[in-house]
Design a protein around this motif. Structure first.
Motif, PDB file in Angstrom:
ATOM      1  N   MET A  18       0.988  -1.265  -0.162  1.00 34.18           N
ATOM      2  CA  MET A  18      -0.128  -0.147  -0.103  1.00 34.18           C
ATOM      3  C   MET A  18       0.807   1.359   0.046  1.00 34.18           C
ATOM      4  O   MET A  18       2.103   1.296   0.586  1.00 34.18           O
ATOM      5  CB  MET A  18      -0.879   0.083   1.196  1.00 34.18           C
ATOM      6  N   PRO A  19       0.248   2.360  -0.412  1.00 34.34           N
ATOM      7  CA  PRO A  19       0.992   3.587  -0.326  1.00 34.34           C
ATOM      8  C   PRO A  19       1.322   3.942   0.916  1.00 34.34           C
ATOM      9  O   PRO A  19       0.715   3.651   1.927  1.00 34.34           O
ATOM     10  CB  PRO A  19       0.077   4.626  -1.331  1.00 34.34           C
ATOM     11  N   TRP A  20       2.296   4.882   1.308  1.00 35.00           N
ATOM     12  CA  TRP A  20       2.922   5.093   2.422  1.00 35.00           C
ATOM     13  C   TRP A  20       1.782   5.897   3.212  1.00 35.00           C
ATOM     14  O   TRP A  20       1.671   5.826   4.595  1.00 35.00           O
ATOM     15  CB  TRP A  20       4.188   5.700   2.525  1.00 35.00           C
ATOM     16  N   PRO A  21       1.005   6.845   3.088  1.00 34.96           N
ATOM     17  CA  PRO A  21      -0.002   7.491   3.603  1.00 34.96           C
ATOM     18  C   PRO A  21      -0.752   6.444   4.682  1.00 34.96           C
ATOM     19  O   PRO A  21      -1.257   6.540   5.569  1.00 34.96           O
ATOM     20  CB  PRO A  21      -0.813   8.696   2.912  1.00 34.96           C
ATOM     21  N   LYS A  22      -1.377   5.489   3.551  1.00 35.09           N
ATOM     22  CA  LYS A  22      -2.244   4.308   4.084  1.00 35.09           C
ATOM     23  C   LYS A  22      -1.383   3.596   5.195  1.00 35.09           C
ATOM     24  O   LYS A  22      -2.287   3.242   6.219  1.00 35.09           O
ATOM     25  CB  LYS A  22      -2.642   3.600   3.022  1.00 35.09           C
ATOM     26  N   ARG A  23      -0.272   3.168   4.797  1.00 44.91           N
ATOM     27  CA  ARG A  23       0.677   2.463   5.935  1.00 44.91           C
ATOM     28  C   ARG A  23       0.540   3.276   7.108  1.00 44.91           C
ATOM     29  O   ARG A  23       0.806   2.676   8.179  1.00 44.91           O
ATOM     30  CB  ARG A  23       1.968   2.070   5.373  1.00 44.91           C
ATOM     31  N   LEU A  24       0.955   4.546   7.054  1.00 47.87           N
ATOM     32  CA  LEU A  24       1.113   5.328   8.104  1.00 47.87           C
ATOM     33  C   LEU A  24      -0.090   5.475   9.153  1.00 47.87           C
ATOM     34  O   LEU A  24       0.116   5.237  10.131  1.00 47.87           O
ATOM     35  CB  LEU A  24       1.599   6.885   7.859  1.00 47.87           C
ATOM     36  N   PHE A  25      -1.227   5.499   8.466  1.00 50.45           N
ATOM     37  CA  PHE A  25      -2.536   5.457   9.160  1.00 50.45           C
ATOM     38  C   PHE A  25      -2.839   4.065   9.703  1.00 50.45           C
ATOM     39  O   PHE A  25      -3.177   4.170  11.132  1.00 50.45           O
ATOM     40  CB  PHE A  25      -3.617   5.843   8.063  1.00 50.45           C
ATOM     41  N   LEU A  26      -2.480   3.098   8.960  1.00 49.60           N
ATOM     42  CA  LEU A  26      -3.093   1.659   9.547  1.00 49.60           C
ATOM     43  C   LEU A  26      -2.018   1.282  10.701  1.00 49.60           C
ATOM     44  O   LEU A  26      -2.437   0.767  11.713  1.00 49.60           O
ATOM     45  CB  LEU A  26      -2.760   0.780   8.306  1.00 49.60           C
ATOM     46  N   GLY A  27      -0.766   1.705  10.477  1.00 47.21           N
ATOM     47  CA  GLY A  27       0.247   1.518  11.630  1.00 47.21           C
ATOM     48  C   GLY A  27      -0.122   2.177  12.802  1.00 47.21           C
ATOM     49  O   GLY A  27      -0.244   1.454  13.842  1.00 47.21           O
ATOM     50  N   PHE A  28      -0.281   3.399  12.622  1.00 43.74           N
ATOM     51  CA  PHE A  28      -0.727   4.207  14.133  1.00 43.74           C
ATOM     52  C   PHE A  28      -2.033   3.708  14.674  1.00 43.74           C
ATOM     53  O   PHE A  28      -2.241   3.722  15.953  1.00 43.74           O
ATOM     54  CB  PHE A  28      -0.961   5.621  13.376  1.00 43.74           C
ATOM     55  N   MET A  29      -3.031   3.119  13.901  1.00 46.01           N
ATOM     56  CA  MET A  29      -4.297   2.705  14.412  1.00 46.01           C
ATOM     57  C   MET A  29      -3.913   1.456  15.225  1.00 46.01           C
ATOM     58  O   MET A  29      -5.065   0.899  15.652  1.00 46.01           O
ATOM     59  CB  MET A  29      -5.370   2.612  13.208  1.00 46.01           C
ATOM     60  N   ASN A  30      -2.873   0.583  15.127  1.00 50.27           N
ATOM     61  CA  ASN A  30      -2.853  -0.720  15.615  1.00 50.27           C
ATOM     62  C   ASN A  30      -2.536  -0.329  16.955  1.00 50.27           C
ATOM     63  O   ASN A  30      -1.526   0.347  17.494  1.00 50.27           O
ATOM     64  CB  ASN A  30      -1.674  -1.267  14.938  1.00 50.27           C
ATOM     65  N   VAL A  31      -3.413  -0.998  17.831  1.00 56.32           N
ATOM     66  CA  VAL A  31      -3.270  -1.193  19.289  1.00 56.32           C
ATOM     67  C   VAL A  31      -3.178  -2.610  19.706  1.00 56.32           C
ATOM     68  O   VAL A  31      -3.463  -3.387  18.963  1.00 56.32           O
ATOM     69  CB  VAL A  31      -4.150  -0.469  20.208  1.00 56.32           C
ATOM     70  N   ASP A  32      -3.021  -3.069  20.883  1.00 59.84           N
ATOM     71  CA  ASP A  32      -2.661  -4.159  21.398  1.00 59.84           C
ATOM     72  C   ASP A  32      -3.950  -5.294  20.947  1.00 59.84           C
ATOM     73  O   ASP A  32      -3.720  -6.112  20.358  1.00 59.84           O
ATOM     74  CB  ASP A  32      -2.502  -4.422  23.000  1.00 59.84           C
ATOM     75  N   ILE A  33      -4.884  -4.950  21.291  1.00 65.34           N
ATOM     76  CA  ILE A  33      -6.129  -5.733  21.180  1.00 65.34           C
ATOM     77  C   ILE A  33      -6.508  -6.071  19.622  1.00 65.34           C
ATOM     78  O   ILE A  33      -6.874  -6.994  19.150  1.00 65.34           O
ATOM     79  CB  ILE A  33      -7.231  -5.462  21.934  1.00 65.34           C
ATOM     80  N   VAL A  34      -6.324  -4.778  18.871  1.00 69.49           N
ATOM     81  CA  VAL A  34      -6.318  -5.241  17.324  1.00 69.49           C
ATOM     82  C   VAL A  34      -5.244  -5.997  16.730  1.00 69.49           C
ATOM     83  O   VAL A  34      -5.765  -7.025  15.966  1.00 69.49           O
ATOM     84  CB  VAL A  34      -6.154  -3.692  16.618  1.00 69.49           C
ATOM     85  N   PHE A  35      -4.055  -5.992  17.399  1.00 66.65           N
ATOM     86  CA  PHE A  35      -2.989  -6.853  16.755  1.00 66.65           C
ATOM     87  C   PHE A  35      -2.964  -8.257  17.144  1.00 66.65           C
ATOM     88  O   PHE A  35      -3.404  -9.069  16.620  1.00 66.65           O
ATOM     89  CB  PHE A  35      -1.776  -6.285  17.397  1.00 66.65           C
ATOM     90  N   VAL A  36      -3.647  -8.549  18.667  1.00 66.92           N
ATOM     91  CA  VAL A  36      -4.087  -9.809  19.114  1.00 66.92           C
ATOM     92  C   VAL A  36      -5.135 -10.437  18.381  1.00 66.92           C
ATOM     93  O   VAL A  36      -5.019 -11.606  17.784  1.00 66.92           O
ATOM     94  CB  VAL A  36      -4.244  -9.693  20.628  1.00 66.92           C
ATOM     95  N   THR A  37      -6.160  -9.593  17.924  1.00 70.21           N
ATOM     96  CA  THR A  37      -7.197 -10.269  17.160  1.00 70.21           C
ATOM     97  C   THR A  37      -6.986 -10.378  15.752  1.00 70.21           C
ATOM     98  O   THR A  37      -7.313 -11.508  15.566  1.00 70.21           O
ATOM     99  CB  THR A  37      -8.647  -9.084  17.333  1.00 70.21           C
ATOM    100  N   PHE A  38      -6.191  -9.594  15.126  1.00 70.75           N
ATOM    101  CA  PHE A  38      -5.749  -9.728  13.830  1.00 70.75           C
ATOM    102  C   PHE A  38      -5.051 -10.931  13.712  1.00 70.75           C
ATOM    103  O   PHE A  38      -5.258 -11.783  12.702  1.00 70.75           O
ATOM    104  CB  PHE A  38      -5.383  -8.497  13.278  1.00 70.75           C
ATOM    105  N   MET A  39      -3.807 -11.184  14.454  1.00 74.15           N
ATOM    106  CA  MET A  39      -3.207 -12.149  14.262  1.00 74.15           C
ATOM    107  C   MET A  39      -3.602 -13.606  14.642  1.00 74.15           C
ATOM    108  O   MET A  39      -3.292 -14.496  13.944  1.00 74.15           O
ATOM    109  CB  MET A  39      -1.646 -11.916  15.055  1.00 74.15           C
ATOM    110  N   GLY A  40      -4.611 -13.353  15.506  1.00 80.01           N
ATOM    111  CA  GLY A  40      -4.981 -14.675  15.978  1.00 80.01           C
ATOM    112  C   GLY A  40      -5.878 -14.986  14.831  1.00 80.01           C
ATOM    113  O   GLY A  40      -6.211 -16.451  14.542  1.00 80.01           O
ATOM    114  N   ARG A  41      -6.442 -14.216  13.892  1.00 82.18           N
ATOM    115  CA  ARG A  41      -7.374 -14.762  12.718  1.00 82.18           C
ATOM    116  C   ARG A  41      -6.769 -15.094  11.532  1.00 82.18           C
ATOM    117  O   ARG A  41      -6.846 -15.827  10.971  1.00 82.18           O
ATOM    118  CB  ARG A  41      -8.512 -13.609  12.696  1.00 82.18           C
ATOM    119  N   PHE A  42      -5.612 -14.020  11.495  1.00 83.10           N
ATOM    120  CA  PHE A  42      -4.822 -14.204  10.174  1.00 83.10           C
ATOM    121  C   PHE A  42      -3.159 -14.613  10.005  1.00 83.10           C
ATOM    122  O   PHE A  42      -2.602 -14.432   9.051  1.00 83.10           O
ATOM    123  CB  PHE A  42      -4.921 -12.893   9.194  1.00 83.10           C
TER     124      PHE A  42
END
Lengths: 110, 251
Positions: free
Chosen positions: B108-132
């Motif tokens: 993805m283009p860097w502004p989207k990566r910046l946004f998605l990266g910043f929005m990552n918090v613990d529970i999002v990461f745990v949930t996301f990696m648990g699923r994918f």
């Protein structure tokens, strides 16, 4: 009361910078240093280990001077975990843990 | 023309389904987030931040553990470099999380990566990696919109409950022990991940490390527990793989 507003707002900006740096650093520049497959597999354990690292000191606190401290929260957590293993229901885990804590405190006021 | 149109409709339906799925999967974690938001909001104001400063902090920093770490430092007037350093240490886990997320967003283009990266918090990461976490294909539409669907409710819930905590800081009694509900909610996120034997070994090792390193300052013990937990999980995985291999030295 914290008075110097330039100090507080500088600190807030610096803290915001730590969030941006730590969260986006690898997502932005990771393509410059690609991850080997082995490391990617290793990172699957990161959330599990980090969550454990947050939970354990909360449930089993100890201090160098005072030693280990066991309180009702551990009992509540154990009962809630048993109920979760039985039902696989996350909300029941949270609710039962709180109810056990409040009930035991109510029955045995310290 | 028609095919292109139906493709677009199908794509939109896929995105919506993934978004809703992400939001639904994160919902138990929202309880944890709500409680932490209120606790952090209350703590910020009770320790002497103005309501405005507390609200700006919650909006810009969006990291409860870093905020809670910084508050006692601010109260004693610690130097700014120390507050910055403590923030980096408490947030170090996000570097590890970011490295794990990078394959999913690298196209993805860097502004989207910046946004998605910043929005990552613990529970999002745990949930996301648990699923994918073990998905063979990384970076598809379903994964992206599942991630977005998980992050948006988290951000809204955090900001809303922080503001509630900031507003109500005077009237939340400590006897409610709200912070314990946050711990229980974290357990509700962790326990479902204990699916394999290496995962159990990883948790035991991380738990022992976290327990032993408690007196360490600035939550450095959390970094140690994460590192030891990863190493133990990897070791257990390689032992099991070795034993499963026919003709290996292990009997």
């Amino acid at each position: 009361m914290i008075n110097q507003s330039w100090y507080v707002y500088s600190a807030i900006l610096l803290l915001a910078a730590t969030s941006v740096i730590c969260r986006t650093g690898y997502v932005l520049f990771g393509h410059l240093l690609p991850l080997p497959d082995r490391l990617q597999r290793a990172l699957r354990y990161a959330p599990l280990a980090a969550l454990t690292g947050i939970i354990v000191p909360e449930l089993l606190p100890w201090h160098p001077e005072v030693g280990p401290q066991v309180d009702l929260r551990l009992l509540a957590a154990v009962i809630a975990t048993a109920l979760f293993c039985w039902t696989r229901n996350s909300f029941l885990l949270i609710a039962s843990g709180m109810v056990v804590l409040w009930t035991v405190r109510w029955v045995f006021p310290s | 023309m028609n095919a292109a149109l139906s493709d677009r409709i199908a794509l939109r339906a896929l995105r919506r389904r993934a978004f809703i799925n992400g939001a639904r999967t994160i919902s138990p974690g929202l309880v944890a987030l709500a409680i932490w938001g209120i606790v952090t909001g209350v703590a910020m104001v009770k320790s002497g931040l103005s309501v405005t400063a507390a609200a700006i902090m919650s909006l810009l920093v969006y990291a409860g553990s870093a905020q809670l770490t910084a508050i006692p430092l601010l109260v004693v007037g610690a130097p700014l470099w120390l507050i910055f350093g403590a923030g980096i240490i408490v947030n170090l886990r996000f570097v590890i999380f970011g490295a794990a997320l990078q394959p999913y967003f690298k196209h993805m283009p860097w502004p989207k990566r910046l946004f998605l990266g910043f929005m990552n918090v613990d529970i999002v990461f745990v949930t996301f990696m648990g699923r994918f976490g073990s998905a063979p294909q990384k970076g598809n539409t379903e994964q992206l919109w599942f991630f977005i669907g998980a992050t948006i409710p988290c951000w809204l819930m955090w900001q809303l409950t922080s503001l509630i905590g900031i507003t109500l800081s005077a009237s939340v009694p400590e006897s409610w022990s709200l912070e314990f509900a946050a711990v229980l909610a974290l357990m509700a996120l962790m326990l479902p991940l204990l699916k394999t034997r290496p995962a159990v070994i990883s948790v035991v090792a991380a738990g022992v490390t976290a327990w032993l390193t408690q007196p360490w300052p600035l939550r450095i013990g959390l970094v140690a527990a994460t590192v030891v937990g990863i190493a133990a999980g990897m070791w257990a995985e390689s032992q099991i793989a070795k034993n499963a291999q026919p003709g290996s030295t292990a009997s």
